[in-house]
Design a protein around this motif. Structure first.
Motif, PDB file in Angstrom:
ATOM      1  N   LYS A  43      -2.890  15.128  -2.828  1.00 53.95           N
ATOM      2  CA  LYS A  43      -3.888  14.919  -1.784  1.00 53.95           C
ATOM      3  C   LYS A  43      -4.501  16.217  -1.287  1.00 53.95           C
ATOM      4  N   LYS A  49       2.206   1.792  -3.391  1.00 50.66           N
ATOM      5  CA  LYS A  49       1.123   2.284  -4.256  1.00 50.66           C
ATOM      6  C   LYS A  49       0.941   3.791  -4.069  1.00 50.66           C
ATOM      7  N   LEU A  50       0.941   4.248  -2.818  1.00 50.61           N
ATOM      8  CA  LEU A  50       0.789   5.680  -2.547  1.00 50.61           C
ATOM      9  C   LEU A  50       1.951   6.481  -3.126  1.00 50.61           C
ATOM     10  N   LYS A  69       1.439   6.805  -6.805  1.00 52.41           N
ATOM     11  CA  LYS A  69       0.395   7.784  -7.125  1.00 52.41           C
ATOM     12  C   LYS A  69       0.949   9.207  -7.038  1.00 52.41           C
ATOM     13  N   PHE A 118      -0.571  12.609  -8.240  1.00 57.37           N
ATOM     14  CA  PHE A 118      -1.659  12.675  -7.264  1.00 57.37           C
ATOM     15  C   PHE A 118      -1.349  13.752  -6.238  1.00 57.37           C
ATOM     16  N   MET A 132       3.136  10.059  -9.852  1.00 61.67           N
ATOM     17  CA  MET A 132       2.382  10.232 -11.098  1.00 61.67           C
ATOM     18  C   MET A 132       1.473  11.466 -11.074  1.00 61.67           C
ATOM     19  N   TYR A 143       0.829  -1.201   0.000  1.00 63.27           N
ATOM     20  CA  TYR A 143       0.000   0.000   0.000  1.00 63.27           C
ATOM     21  C   TYR A 143       0.870   1.260   0.000  1.00 63.27           C
TER      22      TYR A 143
END
Length: 72
Positions: free
Chosen positions: A32, A21-22, A25, A30, A28, A18
């Motif tokens: 928040k 994955k964060l 992101k 992302f 790429m 996980y």
């Protein structure tokens, strides 16, 4: 499947996946800080009534903090 793994080891591996994955992101694009619920979310009646906007915003704030902790 013939593979034996202890529950705590499985949890550690899941957290590692996980976290990766964060990081991906974020790499790429992302952001928040741009997370916000759409206005229509608060207009729809659920089986428990309308959603509490303050609670949702606090939950998003908590998520942002958790993401920071996981990717640093």
């Amino acid at each position: 499947m013939g593979t034996h793994i202890k529950p705590d080891e499985l949890k550690r591996k899941g957290e590692k996946i996980y976290r990766e994955k964060l990081k991906l992101k974020v790499d790429m694009g992302f952001d928040k800080s741009k997370l916000k619920p759409q206005k229509r979310v608060f207009e729809v009646e659920t089986f428990r009534g309308k959603l509490d906007e303050r609670f949702i915003r606090e939950t998003i704030g908590y998520y942002r903090k958790r993401v920071d902790c996981m990717i640093t």
